[in-house]
Design an enzyme around this catalytic site. Sequence first.
Site, PDB file in Angstrom:
ATOM      1  CB  ILE A  35      96.597  81.529  85.458  1.00 56.64           C
ATOM      2  CG1 ILE A  35      95.865  80.121  84.526  1.00 56.64           C
ATOM      3  CG2 ILE A  35      96.605  82.629  84.498  1.00 56.64           C
ATOM      4  CD1 ILE A  35      95.746  80.179  82.963  1.00 56.64           C
ATOM      5  CG  ASP A  44      96.197  68.808 100.298  1.00 53.62           C
ATOM      6  OD1 ASP A  44      95.253  69.162 100.698  1.00 53.62           O
ATOM      7  OD2 ASP A  44      96.507  69.458  98.628  1.00 53.62           O
ATOM      8  CB  ILE A  45      98.726  64.282 104.584  1.00 55.46           C
ATOM      9  CG1 ILE A  45      97.846  64.273 105.704  1.00 55.46           C
ATOM     10  CG2 ILE A  45      99.721  63.302 104.863  1.00 55.46           C
ATOM     11  CD1 ILE A  45      97.139  63.254 106.125  1.00 55.46           C
ATOM     12  CD  GLU A  46      98.733  64.090  97.993  1.00 53.91           C
ATOM     13  OE1 GLU A  46      98.781  62.783  97.788  1.00 53.91           O
ATOM     14  OE2 GLU A  46      97.935  64.706  97.287  1.00 53.91           O
ATOM     15  CE  LYS A  75      80.979  85.834 106.397  1.00 54.91           C
ATOM     16  NZ  LYS A  75      80.710  86.603 107.530  1.00 54.91           N
ATOM     17  CE  LYS A 111      86.811  90.827 108.560  1.00 54.54           C
ATOM     18  NZ  LYS A 111      85.530  90.690 108.468  1.00 54.54           N
ATOM     19  CB  CYS A 129      99.207  62.320  67.783  1.00 49.25           C
ATOM     20  SG  CYS A 129     100.496  61.089  68.268  1.00 49.25           S
ATOM     21  N   GLY A 169      95.257  61.601  65.162  1.00 52.40           N
ATOM     22  CA  GLY A 169      94.505  62.502  64.137  1.00 52.40           C
ATOM     23  C   GLY A 169      95.159  62.369  62.721  1.00 52.40           C
ATOM     24  CG  HIS A 190     101.395  65.805  70.611  1.00 53.29           C
ATOM     25  ND1 HIS A 190     100.133  65.760  70.580  1.00 53.29           N
ATOM     26  CD2 HIS A 190     101.899  64.653  70.645  1.00 53.29           C
ATOM     27  CE1 HIS A 190      99.797  64.356  70.954  1.00 53.29           C
ATOM     28  NE2 HIS A 190     100.892  63.686  70.762  1.00 53.29           N
ATOM     29  CD  GLU A 241      99.318  69.251  70.658  1.00 56.22           C
ATOM     30  OE1 GLU A 241      99.460  69.208  69.541  1.00 56.22           O
ATOM     31  OE2 GLU A 241      98.977  67.994  71.284  1.00 56.22           O
TER      32      GLU A 241
HETATM   33  N1  GLN Z   1      97.771  56.099  70.418  1.00 57.25           N
HETATM   34  C1  GLN Z   1      98.574  56.655  69.384  1.00 57.25           C
HETATM   35  C2  GLN Z   1     100.093  56.079  69.714  1.00 57.25           C
HETATM   36  O1  GLN Z   1     100.665  55.678  70.700  1.00 57.25           O
HETATM   37  C3  GLN Z   1      98.575  58.063  69.507  1.00 57.25           C
HETATM   38  C4  GLN Z   1      99.069  58.873  70.310  1.00 57.25           C
HETATM   39  C5  GLN Z   1      98.626  60.150  70.564  1.00 57.25           C
HETATM   40  O2  GLN Z   1      98.001  60.542  69.761  1.00 57.25           O
HETATM   41  N2  GLN Z   1      99.497  60.946  71.467  1.00 57.25           N
HETATM   42  O3  GLN Z   1     100.806  56.082  68.627  1.00 57.25           O
END
Ligand code: GLN
Length: 534
Positions: free
Chosen positions: A19, A148-150, A188, A224, A381, A383, A507, A509
Amino acid sequence: MSKFIFITGGVVSGIGKGICGASIGRLLKDRGLSVFMQKFDPYINVDPGTMSPYQHGEVFVTKDGAETDLDLGHYERFIDEELTQRSNVTTGRIYSEVIRKERRGDYGGSTVQVIPHITDRIKSYVYKAAEESKADIIITEIGGTVGDIESLPFIEAIRQIHAENKKEDVLFIHTTLVPKIPGSDELKTKPTQHSFKELMSQGIKTNIIVVRSEEKISEEIKNKISLFCDVPKRAIVQSENVNLIYEVPLKLHEQGLDEYILHKLCLSGQPVLKDDWKVMIENFKNVKDELEIGLVGKYVQLHDAYLSVSQALIDAGYSNGHKVNLHWINSEEITEQNCEEVLKDLDGIIVPGGFGGRGIEGMIATSKYAREKNIPYFGICLGMQIAIIDIARNLCGLEGADSTQKDPNPKYPVIDLMKNQIDVEDIGGTLRLGNYDCKLLENSKVKELYKEDIIKERHRHRYEFNNDFKEDLEKEGVIFSGINPELGLVEIIEYTKTDYFVACQFHPEFKSRPNKIHPLFNGFIKASICNKNK
Ligand code: GLN
Protein backbone atom coordinates in the site's frame (compact mmCIF):
# COMPACT_ATOMS: atom_id res chain seq x y z
CA MET A 1 15.61 7.95 -18.59
CA SER A 2 13.76 6.43 -15.65
CA LYS A 3 14.55 6.95 -12.00
CA PHE A 4 14.27 4.12 -9.52
CA ILE A 5 12.60 3.85 -6.13
CA PHE A 6 13.14 0.68 -4.11
CA ILE A 7 10.95 -0.18 -1.16
CA THR A 8 12.14 -2.63 1.46
CA GLY A 9 10.48 -3.79 4.65
CA GLY A 10 11.90 -4.19 8.11
CA VAL A 11 10.98 -5.68 11.50
CA VAL A 12 7.95 -7.73 10.45
CA SER A 13 6.08 -8.64 7.31
CA GLY A 14 2.57 -7.44 6.60
CA ILE A 15 3.05 -3.79 7.54
CA GLY A 16 1.68 -2.50 4.28
CA LYS A 17 4.71 -2.11 2.03
CA GLY A 18 2.45 -2.75 -0.94
CA ILE A 19 0.00 0.00 0.00
CA CYS A 20 2.92 2.30 0.79
CA GLY A 21 4.45 1.72 -2.65
CA ALA A 22 1.09 2.08 -4.37
CA SER A 23 0.45 5.33 -2.47
CA ILE A 24 3.79 6.76 -3.51
CA GLY A 25 2.97 5.74 -7.07
CA ARG A 26 -0.34 7.60 -6.84
CA LEU A 27 1.29 10.74 -5.45
CA LEU A 28 3.98 10.81 -8.14
CA LYS A 29 1.45 10.17 -10.88
CA ASP A 30 -0.67 13.04 -9.60
CA ARG A 31 2.44 15.17 -9.81
CA GLY A 32 2.48 14.58 -13.52
CA LEU A 33 5.06 11.79 -13.66
CA SER A 34 4.55 8.44 -15.36
CA VAL A 35 4.96 5.49 -13.04
CA PHE A 36 5.55 1.75 -13.49
CA MET A 37 5.49 -0.64 -10.55
CA GLN A 38 6.89 -4.08 -9.87
CA LYS A 39 7.32 -6.50 -7.00
CA PHE A 40 10.13 -8.96 -6.37
CA ASP A 41 9.12 -11.99 -4.33
CA PRO A 42 11.97 -14.03 -2.86
CA TYR A 43 10.19 -17.40 -2.79
CA ILE A 44 11.02 -20.37 -5.04
CA ASN A 45 7.64 -20.79 -6.78
CA VAL A 46 8.01 -19.48 -10.33
CA ASP A 47 4.81 -17.52 -9.74
CA PRO A 48 2.04 -17.65 -7.13
CA GLY A 49 -0.29 -19.39 -9.60
CA THR A 50 0.25 -22.79 -8.03
CA MET A 51 -0.13 -21.64 -4.43
CA SER A 52 -3.21 -22.27 -2.35
CA PRO A 53 -5.41 -19.22 -1.77
CA TYR A 54 -5.08 -19.97 1.96
CA GLN A 55 -1.29 -19.56 1.70
CA HIS A 56 -1.03 -16.65 -0.57
CA GLY A 57 -4.38 -14.92 -0.94
CA GLU A 58 -5.60 -13.87 -4.34
CA VAL A 59 -3.60 -14.45 -7.49
CA PHE A 60 -3.78 -11.20 -9.45
CA VAL A 61 -3.71 -11.57 -13.24
CA THR A 62 -2.22 -8.95 -15.55
CA LYS A 63 -3.49 -8.18 -19.05
CA ASP A 64 -0.63 -10.17 -20.60
CA GLY A 65 -1.45 -13.18 -18.48
CA ALA A 66 1.05 -13.09 -15.61
CA GLU A 67 -0.20 -14.71 -12.39
CA THR A 68 1.07 -12.38 -9.72
CA ASP A 69 1.08 -11.26 -6.13
CA LEU A 70 -1.99 -9.48 -4.82
CA ASP A 71 0.03 -6.33 -4.19
CA LEU A 72 -0.15 -5.74 -7.92
CA GLY A 73 -3.87 -5.26 -7.44
CA HIS A 74 -3.15 -2.42 -5.03
CA TYR A 75 -0.70 -0.97 -7.52
CA GLU A 76 -3.20 -1.05 -10.38
CA ARG A 77 -6.04 0.34 -8.29
CA PHE A 78 -3.91 3.17 -6.91
CA ILE A 79 -1.97 4.19 -10.00
CA ASP A 80 -4.49 3.08 -12.65
CA GLU A 81 -1.90 1.60 -15.00
CA GLU A 82 -2.09 -1.89 -16.47
CA LEU A 83 0.99 -3.80 -15.35
CA THR A 84 2.74 -6.66 -17.14
CA GLN A 85 4.90 -9.79 -16.90
CA ARG A 86 7.71 -7.45 -15.82
CA SER A 87 5.78 -6.51 -12.70
CA ASN A 88 6.23 -9.60 -10.57
CA VAL A 89 9.41 -11.62 -10.40
CA THR A 90 10.24 -14.43 -8.01
CA THR A 91 13.45 -16.22 -7.09
CA GLY A 92 12.05 -19.30 -8.83
CA ARG A 93 11.59 -17.42 -12.08
CA ILE A 94 15.06 -15.87 -11.94
CA TYR A 95 16.75 -19.20 -11.21
CA SER A 96 14.81 -21.13 -13.82
CA GLU A 97 15.78 -18.57 -16.46
CA VAL A 98 19.44 -18.58 -15.46
CA ILE A 99 19.54 -22.38 -15.39
CA ARG A 100 17.91 -22.55 -18.82
CA LYS A 101 20.59 -20.22 -20.17
CA GLU A 102 23.30 -22.31 -18.56
CA ARG A 103 21.94 -25.50 -20.20
CA ARG A 104 21.94 -23.73 -23.56
CA GLY A 105 25.57 -22.87 -23.05
CA ASP A 106 24.95 -19.14 -22.97
CA TYR A 107 27.51 -18.56 -20.24
CA GLY A 108 30.41 -19.75 -22.39
CA GLY A 109 32.06 -22.05 -19.91
CA SER A 110 32.04 -19.79 -16.85
CA THR A 111 30.97 -20.85 -13.38
CA VAL A 112 27.41 -19.64 -12.88
CA GLN A 113 27.00 -17.88 -9.53
CA VAL A 114 24.59 -15.82 -7.47
CA ILE A 115 26.80 -12.80 -8.09
CA PRO A 116 26.90 -11.83 -10.92
CA HIS A 117 24.53 -14.14 -12.80
CA ILE A 118 21.50 -14.17 -10.52
CA THR A 119 21.89 -10.52 -9.57
CA ASP A 120 22.34 -9.53 -13.23
CA ARG A 121 19.12 -11.31 -14.09
CA ILE A 122 17.28 -9.52 -11.28
CA LYS A 123 18.68 -6.18 -12.43
CA SER A 124 17.61 -6.90 -15.98
CA TYR A 125 13.99 -6.94 -14.82
CA VAL A 126 14.34 -3.45 -13.39
CA TYR A 127 16.12 -2.08 -16.43
CA LYS A 128 13.79 -3.82 -18.90
CA ALA A 129 10.78 -2.43 -17.05
CA ALA A 130 12.29 1.03 -17.51
CA GLU A 131 13.05 0.42 -21.18
CA GLU A 132 9.63 -1.01 -22.03
CA SER A 133 7.41 1.23 -19.94
CA LYS A 134 9.47 4.37 -20.54
CA ALA A 135 8.05 5.55 -17.23
CA ASP A 136 9.66 8.44 -15.38
CA ILE A 137 9.71 6.41 -12.20
CA ILE A 138 10.03 2.67 -11.66
CA ILE A 139 8.90 1.68 -8.17
CA THR A 140 10.12 -1.75 -7.07
CA GLU A 141 8.97 -3.40 -3.88
CA ILE A 142 11.15 -6.13 -2.42
CA GLY A 143 8.91 -8.73 -0.78
CA GLY A 144 9.74 -10.25 2.57
CA THR A 145 11.67 -8.63 5.39
CA VAL A 146 15.25 -7.38 5.37
CA GLY A 147 17.39 -10.00 7.04
CA ASP A 148 15.68 -12.97 5.38
CA ILE A 149 18.22 -15.30 3.78
CA GLU A 150 16.19 -15.60 0.62
CA SER A 151 16.02 -11.87 -0.08
CA LEU A 152 19.81 -11.35 -0.10
CA PRO A 153 20.32 -11.55 -3.90
CA PHE A 154 17.55 -9.01 -4.43
CA ILE A 155 19.04 -6.58 -1.93
CA GLU A 156 22.46 -7.04 -3.56
CA ALA A 157 20.94 -6.39 -7.00
CA ILE A 158 19.37 -3.11 -5.94
CA ARG A 159 22.62 -2.11 -4.23
CA GLN A 160 24.35 -2.59 -7.57
CA ILE A 161 21.71 -0.53 -9.36
CA HIS A 162 22.45 2.26 -6.92
CA ALA A 163 26.15 1.94 -7.67
CA GLU A 164 25.57 1.95 -11.43
CA ASN A 165 23.41 5.06 -11.55
CA LYS A 166 23.61 8.70 -10.56
CA LYS A 167 22.91 9.37 -6.93
CA GLU A 168 19.80 11.39 -7.70
CA ASP A 169 18.34 8.59 -9.84
CA VAL A 170 17.97 5.94 -7.14
CA LEU A 171 16.04 6.21 -3.91
CA PHE A 172 15.65 3.70 -1.07
CA ILE A 173 12.58 3.70 1.13
CA HIS A 174 12.39 1.45 4.17
CA THR A 175 9.10 0.63 5.91
CA THR A 176 9.26 -0.43 9.54
CA LEU A 177 7.16 -1.01 12.61
CA VAL A 178 7.45 0.97 15.84
CA PRO A 179 5.79 -1.40 18.30
CA LYS A 180 4.18 -0.61 21.62
CA ILE A 181 5.23 -2.71 24.56
CA PRO A 182 2.19 -4.15 26.32
CA GLY A 183 1.82 -2.78 29.83
CA SER A 184 4.42 -0.03 29.64
CA ASP A 185 2.61 1.92 26.93
CA GLU A 186 5.91 2.87 25.35
CA LEU A 187 6.69 3.01 21.64
CA LYS A 188 10.02 1.41 20.79
CA THR A 189 12.35 2.42 17.95
CA LYS A 190 15.00 -0.25 18.57
CA PRO A 191 13.65 -2.73 15.98
CA THR A 192 13.79 0.08 13.39
CA GLN A 193 17.37 0.85 14.37
CA HIS A 194 18.33 -2.79 13.95
CA SER A 195 16.61 -3.11 10.65
CA PHE A 196 18.40 0.01 9.42
CA LYS A 197 21.71 -1.51 10.53
CA GLU A 198 20.90 -4.79 8.79
CA LEU A 199 20.30 -2.92 5.54
CA MET A 200 23.56 -0.98 6.04
CA SER A 201 25.46 -4.23 6.46
CA GLN A 202 24.11 -5.22 3.03
CA GLY A 203 25.38 -2.00 1.50
CA ILE A 204 22.18 0.01 1.42
CA LYS A 205 21.67 3.26 3.20
CA THR A 206 18.00 4.07 3.24
CA ASN A 207 16.93 7.60 2.28
CA ILE A 208 13.43 7.58 3.71
CA ILE A 209 11.77 5.67 6.54
CA VAL A 210 8.04 5.03 6.56
CA VAL A 211 6.84 4.02 10.00
CA ARG A 212 3.80 2.00 10.97
CA SER A 213 2.64 2.16 14.54
CA GLU A 214 -0.42 1.65 16.69
CA GLU A 215 -0.52 5.33 17.58
CA LYS A 216 0.78 8.61 16.27
CA ILE A 217 4.53 8.80 16.68
CA SER A 218 5.86 11.83 18.56
CA GLU A 219 8.58 14.29 17.56
CA GLU A 220 10.75 12.59 20.14
CA ILE A 221 10.42 9.24 18.37
CA LYS A 222 11.22 10.91 15.06
CA ASN A 223 14.29 12.56 16.60
CA LYS A 224 15.48 9.21 17.84
CA ILE A 225 15.01 7.44 14.50
CA SER A 226 16.64 10.37 12.72
CA LEU A 227 19.68 10.20 15.00
CA PHE A 228 20.19 6.44 14.97
CA CYS A 229 19.27 5.81 11.35
CA ASP A 230 21.03 8.82 9.91
CA VAL A 231 18.12 10.27 7.96
CA PRO A 232 16.85 13.85 8.26
CA LYS A 233 13.66 14.26 10.24
CA ARG A 234 11.64 15.25 7.19
CA ALA A 235 12.57 11.89 5.66
CA ILE A 236 10.65 10.08 8.41
CA VAL A 237 6.93 9.79 7.84
CA GLN A 238 4.21 7.71 9.37
CA SER A 239 1.76 5.63 7.42
CA GLU A 240 -1.17 6.11 9.78
CA ASN A 241 -3.89 3.57 10.31
CA VAL A 242 -6.86 4.70 8.23
CA ASN A 243 -10.38 3.45 7.60
CA LEU A 244 -10.10 3.73 3.84
CA ILE A 245 -6.84 2.48 2.37
CA TYR A 246 -7.14 5.13 -0.33
CA GLU A 247 -6.46 7.74 2.35
CA VAL A 248 -2.86 6.60 2.75
CA PRO A 249 -1.52 8.71 -0.15
CA LEU A 250 -3.13 11.82 1.35
CA LYS A 251 -1.71 11.13 4.81
CA LEU A 252 1.75 10.70 3.32
CA HIS A 253 1.31 13.85 1.27
CA GLU A 254 0.34 15.85 4.38
CA GLN A 255 3.72 14.93 5.82
CA GLY A 256 5.51 16.13 2.71
CA LEU A 257 6.62 12.74 1.43
CA ASP A 258 6.06 13.38 -2.26
CA GLU A 259 7.75 16.77 -1.98
CA TYR A 260 10.76 15.16 -0.35
CA ILE A 261 10.95 12.32 -2.91
CA LEU A 262 10.92 14.84 -5.76
CA HIS A 263 13.60 16.85 -4.02
CA LYS A 264 15.81 13.77 -3.56
CA LEU A 265 15.31 12.70 -7.18
CA CYS A 266 16.03 16.26 -8.36
CA LEU A 267 12.58 16.47 -9.88
CA SER A 268 11.43 19.64 -8.19
CA GLY A 269 9.23 21.92 -10.22
CA GLN A 270 6.64 19.24 -10.96
CA PRO A 271 3.00 20.35 -10.88
CA VAL A 272 1.25 20.16 -7.53
CA LEU A 273 -1.01 17.38 -6.44
CA LYS A 274 -4.36 17.04 -8.16
CA ASP A 275 -7.58 17.20 -6.17
CA ASP A 276 -9.49 14.27 -7.72
CA TRP A 277 -8.29 11.68 -5.26
CA LYS A 278 -9.17 13.92 -2.30
CA VAL A 279 -12.64 14.55 -3.69
CA MET A 280 -13.15 10.83 -4.20
CA ILE A 281 -12.27 10.13 -0.57
CA GLU A 282 -14.53 12.90 0.71
CA ASN A 283 -17.38 11.42 -1.31
CA PHE A 284 -16.66 7.93 0.01
CA LYS A 285 -16.62 9.20 3.58
CA ASN A 286 -19.92 11.02 3.26
CA VAL A 287 -21.84 7.95 2.26
CA LYS A 288 -24.89 7.41 4.48
CA ASP A 289 -26.72 4.32 3.23
CA GLU A 290 -25.66 0.71 3.65
CA LEU A 291 -25.93 -2.34 1.45
CA GLU A 292 -25.77 -6.01 2.46
CA ILE A 293 -23.83 -8.10 -0.04
CA GLY A 294 -23.16 -11.81 0.42
CA LEU A 295 -19.94 -13.25 -0.95
CA VAL A 296 -20.37 -17.01 -1.19
CA GLY A 297 -17.13 -18.91 -1.62
CA LYS A 298 -15.00 -21.57 -0.06
CA TYR A 299 -11.90 -19.58 0.90
CA VAL A 300 -13.85 -17.07 2.99
CA GLN A 301 -11.78 -17.73 6.12
CA LEU A 302 -9.03 -15.74 4.42
CA HIS A 303 -10.49 -12.52 3.04
CA ASP A 304 -7.30 -11.85 1.07
CA ALA A 305 -8.27 -14.74 -1.21
CA TYR A 306 -10.92 -12.44 -2.68
CA LEU A 307 -9.09 -9.14 -2.33
CA SER A 308 -9.84 -7.57 -5.71
CA VAL A 309 -13.44 -8.79 -5.68
CA SER A 310 -14.15 -7.38 -2.23
CA GLN A 311 -12.34 -4.14 -2.99
CA ALA A 312 -14.24 -3.70 -6.25
CA LEU A 313 -17.56 -4.29 -4.42
CA ILE A 314 -16.69 -1.83 -1.66
CA ASP A 315 -15.52 0.81 -4.13
CA ALA A 316 -18.59 0.32 -6.33
CA GLY A 317 -20.77 0.67 -3.24
CA TYR A 318 -19.16 3.94 -2.20
CA SER A 319 -19.35 5.39 -5.64
CA ASN A 320 -23.07 4.59 -5.66
CA GLY A 321 -23.62 6.20 -2.26
CA HIS A 322 -23.63 3.02 -0.16
CA LYS A 323 -21.29 1.47 2.34
CA VAL A 324 -21.12 -2.21 1.46
CA ASN A 325 -21.34 -4.61 4.37
CA LEU A 326 -19.75 -7.77 3.05
CA HIS A 327 -21.07 -11.03 4.46
CA TRP A 328 -18.46 -13.74 4.03
CA ILE A 329 -20.39 -16.96 3.60
CA ASN A 330 -18.75 -20.35 3.48
CA SER A 331 -20.35 -22.29 0.64
CA GLU A 332 -19.57 -25.58 2.37
CA GLU A 333 -22.09 -24.65 5.03
CA ILE A 334 -24.94 -23.90 2.63
CA THR A 335 -27.58 -26.44 1.69
CA GLU A 336 -30.91 -26.11 -0.11
CA GLN A 337 -32.54 -26.48 3.30
CA ASN A 338 -30.73 -23.68 5.13
CA CYS A 339 -30.36 -21.31 2.15
CA GLU A 340 -33.30 -19.14 3.14
CA GLU A 341 -31.98 -18.70 6.65
CA VAL A 342 -28.44 -17.80 5.56
CA LEU A 343 -29.19 -15.64 2.52
CA LYS A 344 -32.54 -14.00 3.20
CA ASP A 345 -31.30 -10.58 4.38
CA LEU A 346 -28.94 -9.97 1.50
CA ASP A 347 -29.50 -7.25 -1.09
CA GLY A 348 -27.23 -8.95 -3.61
CA ILE A 349 -25.18 -12.14 -3.92
CA ILE A 350 -21.82 -12.71 -5.56
CA VAL A 351 -20.18 -16.06 -6.25
CA PRO A 352 -16.54 -15.43 -7.19
CA GLY A 353 -13.82 -17.66 -8.66
CA GLY A 354 -12.51 -20.91 -7.26
CA PHE A 355 -11.02 -24.27 -8.11
CA GLY A 356 -11.78 -27.92 -7.42
CA GLY A 357 -14.96 -29.64 -6.32
CA ARG A 358 -15.25 -28.72 -2.65
CA GLY A 359 -18.05 -26.36 -1.67
CA ILE A 360 -19.66 -26.42 -5.12
CA GLU A 361 -23.07 -27.76 -4.09
CA GLY A 362 -23.59 -24.87 -1.65
CA MET A 363 -22.84 -22.42 -4.45
CA ILE A 364 -25.32 -24.14 -6.75
CA ALA A 365 -27.98 -23.89 -4.04
CA THR A 366 -27.10 -20.19 -3.73
CA SER A 367 -27.58 -19.55 -7.44
CA LYS A 368 -30.94 -21.33 -7.33
CA TYR A 369 -32.03 -19.31 -4.31
CA ALA A 370 -31.01 -16.01 -5.93
CA ARG A 371 -32.98 -16.90 -9.05
CA GLU A 372 -36.06 -18.04 -7.23
CA LYS A 373 -36.15 -15.07 -4.85
CA ASN A 374 -35.18 -12.51 -7.50
CA ILE A 375 -32.04 -11.40 -5.66
CA PRO A 376 -29.34 -9.83 -7.89
CA TYR A 377 -26.70 -12.46 -8.70
CA PHE A 378 -23.20 -11.82 -9.95
CA GLY A 379 -21.11 -14.86 -10.89
CA ILE A 380 -17.43 -14.59 -11.67
CA CYS A 381 -15.56 -17.44 -13.38
CA LEU A 382 -16.50 -20.39 -11.19
CA GLY A 383 -19.57 -18.31 -10.29
CA MET A 384 -20.69 -18.43 -13.93
CA GLN A 385 -20.05 -22.16 -14.17
CA ILE A 386 -22.13 -22.61 -11.01
CA ALA A 387 -25.07 -20.65 -12.43
CA ILE A 388 -25.00 -22.84 -15.52
CA ILE A 389 -25.05 -26.04 -13.49
CA ASP A 390 -27.93 -24.70 -11.40
CA ILE A 391 -30.01 -23.73 -14.42
CA ALA A 392 -29.23 -26.97 -16.26
CA ARG A 393 -30.21 -29.11 -13.29
CA ASN A 394 -33.13 -27.16 -11.92
CA LEU A 395 -34.74 -25.61 -15.01
CA CYS A 396 -33.66 -27.62 -18.05
CA GLY A 397 -34.33 -30.94 -16.37
CA LEU A 398 -30.76 -32.11 -16.92
CA GLU A 399 -30.51 -33.99 -13.67
CA GLY A 400 -26.92 -34.92 -12.98
CA ALA A 401 -25.52 -31.91 -14.88
CA ASP A 402 -22.10 -31.03 -13.54
CA SER A 403 -18.62 -29.69 -14.23
CA THR A 404 -16.02 -32.27 -15.20
CA GLN A 405 -13.68 -30.52 -12.81
CA LYS A 406 -15.80 -31.86 -9.98
CA ASP A 407 -17.12 -35.08 -11.49
CA PRO A 408 -15.02 -36.57 -14.32
CA ASN A 409 -17.98 -38.43 -15.78
CA PRO A 410 -21.26 -36.59 -15.23
CA LYS A 411 -24.44 -37.42 -17.06
CA TYR A 412 -24.49 -33.92 -18.60
CA PRO A 413 -21.05 -32.28 -18.74
CA VAL A 414 -22.32 -28.70 -19.00
CA ILE A 415 -18.94 -27.36 -17.90
CA ASP A 416 -16.00 -29.11 -19.50
CA LEU A 417 -12.26 -28.84 -19.95
CA MET A 418 -11.31 -26.52 -22.81
CA LYS A 419 -10.15 -28.46 -25.88
CA ASN A 420 -6.67 -26.98 -25.84
CA GLN A 421 -6.26 -27.95 -22.19
CA ILE A 422 -6.67 -31.69 -22.71
CA ASP A 423 -2.99 -32.45 -23.22
CA VAL A 424 -1.70 -30.01 -20.64
CA GLU A 425 0.53 -31.71 -18.07
CA ASP A 426 2.07 -28.95 -15.94
CA ILE A 427 -0.39 -27.08 -13.78
CA GLY A 428 1.78 -23.95 -13.45
CA GLY A 429 1.19 -21.14 -15.95
CA THR A 430 -1.01 -23.22 -18.25
CA LEU A 431 -4.51 -21.90 -17.54
CA ARG A 432 -6.20 -19.65 -20.10
CA LEU A 433 -4.66 -16.44 -18.82
CA GLY A 434 -4.89 -12.72 -19.45
CA ASN A 435 -6.79 -10.61 -21.96
CA TYR A 436 -9.15 -12.07 -24.53
CA ASP A 437 -11.81 -10.39 -26.62
CA CYS A 438 -15.48 -10.73 -25.91
CA LYS A 439 -18.24 -9.59 -28.26
CA LEU A 440 -21.36 -8.29 -26.57
CA LEU A 441 -24.92 -9.09 -27.63
CA GLU A 442 -27.30 -6.28 -28.65
CA ASN A 443 -30.12 -5.57 -26.19
CA SER A 444 -28.40 -7.32 -23.32
CA LYS A 445 -27.78 -5.95 -19.83
CA VAL A 446 -24.03 -6.07 -20.35
CA LYS A 447 -24.22 -4.17 -23.62
CA GLU A 448 -26.13 -1.47 -21.76
CA LEU A 449 -23.52 -1.44 -18.99
CA TYR A 450 -20.37 -1.47 -21.10
CA LYS A 451 -21.73 0.60 -24.02
CA GLU A 452 -19.18 -1.12 -26.26
CA ASP A 453 -19.29 -3.86 -28.92
CA ILE A 454 -16.07 -5.67 -28.09
CA ILE A 455 -14.48 -5.68 -24.68
CA LYS A 456 -11.20 -7.11 -23.40
CA GLU A 457 -11.16 -8.83 -20.04
CA ARG A 458 -8.64 -10.88 -18.07
CA HIS A 459 -9.03 -14.62 -17.60
CA ARG A 460 -7.79 -17.42 -15.40
CA HIS A 461 -9.54 -20.73 -16.05
CA ARG A 462 -9.26 -24.18 -17.62
CA TYR A 463 -12.94 -25.13 -17.93
CA GLU A 464 -15.65 -23.59 -20.09
CA PHE A 465 -19.34 -23.82 -20.90
CA ASN A 466 -20.08 -26.77 -23.16
CA ASN A 467 -21.83 -25.23 -26.18
CA ASP A 468 -23.76 -28.48 -26.82
CA PHE A 469 -26.16 -27.33 -24.11
CA LYS A 470 -26.78 -23.85 -25.48
CA GLU A 471 -30.30 -24.51 -26.70
CA ASP A 472 -31.38 -26.19 -23.49
CA LEU A 473 -30.44 -23.11 -21.52
CA GLU A 474 -31.80 -20.64 -24.05
CA LYS A 475 -35.23 -22.26 -23.79
CA GLU A 476 -35.26 -21.45 -20.09
CA GLY A 477 -34.46 -17.75 -20.51
CA VAL A 478 -30.67 -17.68 -20.60
CA ILE A 479 -28.97 -15.40 -23.10
CA PHE A 480 -25.33 -15.75 -24.04
CA SER A 481 -24.51 -12.08 -24.03
CA GLY A 482 -20.75 -12.27 -24.36
CA ILE A 483 -18.87 -14.58 -26.73
CA ASN A 484 -15.19 -14.87 -27.55
CA PRO A 485 -15.12 -14.34 -31.35
CA GLU A 486 -12.13 -16.63 -32.01
CA LEU A 487 -13.26 -19.71 -30.08
CA GLY A 488 -17.01 -19.20 -29.76
CA LEU A 489 -16.44 -19.65 -26.05
CA VAL A 490 -19.15 -18.31 -23.77
CA GLU A 491 -17.85 -15.34 -21.79
CA ILE A 492 -21.06 -13.94 -20.29
CA ILE A 493 -24.50 -15.33 -19.54
CA GLU A 494 -27.62 -13.58 -18.32
CA TYR A 495 -30.73 -15.18 -16.90
CA THR A 496 -33.51 -12.95 -18.14
CA LYS A 497 -36.42 -13.98 -15.93
CA THR A 498 -35.24 -12.12 -12.85
CA ASP A 499 -34.30 -8.47 -12.48
CA TYR A 500 -30.54 -8.98 -12.47
CA PHE A 501 -28.58 -12.15 -13.03
CA VAL A 502 -25.25 -11.73 -14.82
CA ALA A 503 -22.28 -14.07 -14.76
CA CYS A 504 -18.99 -13.97 -16.62
CA GLN A 505 -16.14 -16.38 -17.29
CA PHE A 506 -13.48 -13.66 -16.92
CA HIS A 507 -12.37 -11.68 -13.87
CA PRO A 508 -13.69 -8.12 -14.07
CA GLU A 509 -12.44 -7.38 -10.54
CA PHE A 510 -8.88 -6.93 -11.83
CA LYS A 511 -9.89 -3.93 -13.89
CA SER A 512 -12.04 -2.05 -11.40
CA ARG A 513 -10.58 1.14 -9.92
CA PRO A 514 -11.88 3.24 -7.03
CA ASN A 515 -12.24 6.19 -9.39
CA LYS A 516 -13.28 4.14 -12.42
CA ILE A 517 -15.68 1.41 -11.30
CA HIS A 518 -15.95 -1.59 -13.60
CA PRO A 519 -19.29 -1.66 -15.48
CA LEU A 520 -20.24 -5.12 -14.16
CA PHE A 521 -19.60 -4.12 -10.55
CA ASN A 522 -21.54 -0.93 -11.13
CA GLY A 523 -24.43 -2.85 -12.65
CA PHE A 524 -24.54 -5.36 -9.82
CA ILE A 525 -24.36 -2.76 -7.06
CA LYS A 526 -27.03 -0.60 -8.70
CA ALA A 527 -29.28 -3.65 -9.05
CA SER A 528 -28.68 -4.55 -5.38
CA ILE A 529 -29.62 -1.02 -4.33
CA CYS A 530 -32.85 -1.29 -6.37
CA ASN A 531 -33.57 -4.62 -4.74
CA LYS A 532 -32.99 -3.16 -1.29
CA ASN A 533 -35.37 -0.26 -1.96
CA LYS A 534 -38.08 -2.50 -3.38
N1 GLN B 1 -12.13 -23.82 -11.71
C1 GLN B 1 -12.69 -23.17 -12.83
C2 GLN B 1 -11.84 -23.35 -14.09
O1 GLN B 1 -10.68 -23.69 -14.04
C3 GLN B 1 -12.87 -21.70 -12.54
C4 GLN B 1 -11.61 -20.98 -12.30
C5 GLN B 1 -11.80 -19.66 -11.62
O2 GLN B 1 -12.83 -19.42 -11.00
N2 GLN B 1 -10.78 -18.83 -11.67
O3 GLN B 1 -12.35 -23.14 -15.18
